[in-house]
Scaffold this active site. Structure first.
Site, PDB file in Angstrom:
ATOM      1  CB  SER A 128       2.829 -18.353  52.262  1.00  0.00           C
ATOM      2  OG  SER A 128       3.839 -17.513  52.542  1.00  0.00           O
ATOM      3  CB  CYS A 141       3.437  -9.263  57.664  1.00  0.00           C
ATOM      4  SG  CYS A 141       4.490 -10.078  56.861  1.00  0.00           S
ATOM      5  CG  HIS A 158       0.042 -20.318  55.566  1.00  0.00           C
ATOM      6  ND1 HIS A 158       1.085 -20.574  56.139  1.00  0.00           N
ATOM      7  CD2 HIS A 158       0.149 -19.099  55.017  1.00  0.00           C
ATOM      8  CE1 HIS A 158       2.040 -19.374  56.231  1.00  0.00           C
ATOM      9  NE2 HIS A 158       1.272 -18.561  55.354  1.00  0.00           N
ATOM     10  CG  ASN A 164       2.911 -12.427  65.766  1.00  0.00           C
ATOM     11  OD1 ASN A 164       2.625 -11.700  66.974  1.00  0.00           O
ATOM     12  ND2 ASN A 164       4.274 -12.115  65.397  1.00  0.00           N
ATOM     13  CB  CYS A 213      -3.007 -13.978  53.538  1.00  0.00           C
ATOM     14  SG  CYS A 213      -2.236 -14.372  52.094  1.00  0.00           S
ATOM     15  CD  GLU A 229       5.316  -3.298  59.490  1.00  0.00           C
ATOM     16  OE1 GLU A 229       5.377  -4.121  60.270  1.00  0.00           O
ATOM     17  OE2 GLU A 229       3.943  -2.617  59.097  1.00  0.00           O
ATOM     18  CB  CYS A 271      -1.294 -10.938  56.278  1.00  0.00           C
ATOM     19  SG  CYS A 271       0.120 -10.287  55.865  1.00  0.00           S
ATOM     20  N   GLY A 293       3.920  -7.085  51.234  1.00  0.00           N
ATOM     21  CA  GLY A 293       3.788  -7.011  49.769  1.00  0.00           C
ATOM     22  C   GLY A 293       4.092  -8.487  49.469  1.00  0.00           C
ATOM     23  CD  GLU A 294       3.607 -12.923  46.461  1.00  0.00           C
ATOM     24  OE1 GLU A 294       3.456 -13.314  47.397  1.00  0.00           O
ATOM     25  OE2 GLU A 294       4.577 -13.122  45.813  1.00  0.00           O
ATOM     26  CB  SER A 352       8.466 -15.488  51.553  1.00  0.00           C
ATOM     27  OG  SER A 352       7.343 -16.166  52.023  1.00  0.00           O
TER      28      SER A 352
HETATM   29  N1  SAH Z   1       3.650 -12.081  50.352  1.00  0.00           N
HETATM   30  C1  SAH Z   1       4.775 -13.063  50.776  1.00  0.00           C
HETATM   31  C2  SAH Z   1       5.754 -12.372  51.763  1.00  0.00           C
HETATM   32  C3  SAH Z   1       5.164 -11.779  52.717  1.00  0.00           C
HETATM   33  S1  SAH Z   1       4.519 -12.618  54.018  1.00  0.00           S
HETATM   34  C4  SAH Z   1       4.151 -14.311  51.191  1.00  0.00           C
HETATM   35  O1  SAH Z   1       2.943 -14.415  51.232  1.00  0.00           O
HETATM   36  O2  SAH Z   1       5.054 -15.331  51.429  1.00  0.00           O
HETATM   37  C5  SAH Z   1       5.509 -13.555  54.891  1.00  0.00           C
HETATM   38  C6  SAH Z   1       5.082 -14.700  55.708  1.00  0.00           C
HETATM   39  O3  SAH Z   1       4.555 -14.235  57.191  1.00  0.00           O
HETATM   40  C7  SAH Z   1       4.298 -15.497  54.941  1.00  0.00           C
HETATM   41  O4  SAH Z   1       4.347 -16.869  55.075  1.00  0.00           O
HETATM   42  C8  SAH Z   1       3.030 -15.069  55.564  1.00  0.00           C
HETATM   43  O5  SAH Z   1       2.048 -15.978  55.276  1.00  0.00           O
HETATM   44  C9  SAH Z   1       3.198 -14.878  57.293  1.00  0.00           C
HETATM   45  N2  SAH Z   1       2.596 -14.234  57.836  1.00  0.00           N
HETATM   46  C10 SAH Z   1       1.839 -13.279  57.743  1.00  0.00           C
HETATM   47  N3  SAH Z   1       1.032 -12.658  58.710  1.00  0.00           N
HETATM   48  C11 SAH Z   1       1.288 -13.494  59.769  1.00  0.00           C
HETATM   49  C12 SAH Z   1       1.034 -13.727  61.111  1.00  0.00           C
HETATM   50  N4  SAH Z   1       0.051 -12.801  61.577  1.00  0.00           N
HETATM   51  N5  SAH Z   1       1.404 -14.623  61.855  1.00  0.00           N
HETATM   52  C13 SAH Z   1       2.285 -15.437  61.231  1.00  0.00           C
HETATM   53  N6  SAH Z   1       2.813 -15.557  60.017  1.00  0.00           N
HETATM   54  C14 SAH Z   1       2.158 -14.699  59.266  1.00  0.00           C
END
Ligand code: SAH
Length: 351
Positions: A216, A335, A218, A292, A113, A89, A116, A161-162, A193
């Site tokens: 990221s 995501c 957190h 989210n 994570c 997506e 996510c 993805g990472e 990211s």
């Molecule tokens: N793997 C990479 C990029 C993808 S995630 C990373 O970890 O950075 C992109 C961003 O969205 C990251 O900061 C991730 O922690 C955040 N993210 C993922 N799921 C989320 C959610 N449900 N609510 C808010 N942020 C979220």
């Protein structure tokens, strides 16, 4: 799967075309056509060449399967179908200064994570450089953009993805997407990211691609971070901060931290103070975003008031920070949410 033409750089494409016994100028025509988001069958070259290309290469590596438009803010969410049937997506967010597209770098993710959705089914596979690029080319075309007047002006690698777990393909993609003569999106308009893969962060600092490196975070301690991010058991926050400093040293670019506010987890005033302490004096910016919430997980978003208070603490401590709006939340903006719910709703279709 056949090979993907959009994996190649402009120079490599010349070689491909020559090996097919064609004149060099055809390579340029093909390159421009592909960059305009055309399929092989839509390329403006002799039909025999189109036929030779379709024998070896994927006709349309990334197809827009569905588009969802947010009634709240015009954000568009795309489901892309890959040649092997997999789905990824993307999102297009419209801002005053331009349109930012969020792209995926893997089908699923293996970082695990807890907040996510991308990680729910683990990693299926890496995307190739061309599959990442084609997400942008397809959206630019469907939004009526061209190479001169782009409908996609900024890119964030924040979809599923990472990126640094798919390092070679992502770097190849970055070279191709920034290349002059193509879609040519400048590194300064691209954000990558990462959940903080330290060796790759250091390696990337030397690639000569001065994009906006986003990490990221957190959490403010390794123990707390490990509760939601398994990767915290491999790399410590202090190692991540060192790698960020190294990135700044090498590129002159300040770096960004993503901090998702989760109620009862990382969103108290004490966390804000700790975060400020950790980042004080560093050439960085903090993006706060309220979780989210993902329905498969029990984590809850911090409320608006707490989020604003968190921001105030950072600002008071002299940390550059913004509280970002969560865009397109009515269409599964975060995501992996859309892919997950879509796959659930038509499971037969995609198995
Ligand atoms: N793997 C990479 C990029 C993808 S995630 C990373 O970890 O950075 C992109 C961003 O969205 C990251 O900061 C991730 O922690 C955040 N993210 C993922 N799921 C989320 C959610 N449900 N609510 C808010 N942020 C979220």
């Amino acid at each position: 799967m056949k090979e993907i033409l959009q994996d190649f750089s402009r120079g490599e494409l010349s070689g491909v075309v020559e090996r097919l016994g064609e004149k060099k100028f055809r390579a340029e025509q093909i390159y421009i056509g592909l960059m305009q988001g055309k399929k092989i069958s839509g390329l403006n070259v002799p039909s025999a060449l189109r036929a030779a290309l379709s024998e070896r290469f994927e006709e349309e590596p990334v197809r827009i399967e569905k588009t969802f438009v947010s009634k709240e803010d015009g954000t568009k969410k795309y489901l892309f179908r890959l040649s092997d049937g997999n789905l990824v997506e993307g999102v297009l967010m419209k801002y005053k200064y331009g349109n930012t597209q969020c792209v995926s770098t893997q089908v699923g993710c293996r970082m695990g994570c807890k907040f996510c959705a991308s990680t729910l089914g683990g990693k299926i596979r890496d995307l190739t450089a061309g599959e990442i690029l084609c997400q942008i080319l397809a959206v630019n075309r469907s939004e009526g953009g061209s190479l001169k007047e782009r409908a996609v002006t900024n890119v964030v690698l924040m979809g599923s993805g990472e990126p640094f777990d798919n390092y070679e393909n992502v770097v190849r993609f970055l070279r191709n997407v920034t290349a002059e003569g193509g879609i040519a999106i400048g590194a300064r308009n691209i954000s990558l990211s990462t959940c903080g893969l330290v060796p790759e962060m250091r390696k990337f600092a030397q690639e000569g691609i001065p994009l906006n490196l986003t990490v990221s975070l957190h959490a403010t301690t390794d123990e707390e971070r490990a509760r939601t991010m398994p990767i915290a058991k491999r790399y410590r926050i202090c190692e991540i901060l060192d790698a960020c400093a190294y990135y700044f040293e090498q590129t002159g670019r300040r770096y960004i931290f993503e901090y998702t506010l989760i109620s009862g987890e990382n969103a108290d005033e004490a966390h804000a103070e700790a975060l400020a302490g950790l980042l004080k004096g560093k050439p960085c910016h903090v993006n706060l975003i309220r979780l989210n919430a993902v329905k498969e997980r029990s984590l809850r978003a911090a409320d608006e008031r707490d989020a604003r208070k968190f921001l105030q603490v950072l600002e008071r401590q002299g940390i550059s920070a913004t509280l970002r709006r969560s865009m397109g939340s009515d269409i599964g903006g975060a995501c992996g949410q859309l892919r997950a719910s879509y796959m659930e709703s038509c499971a037969d279709d995609v198995e």
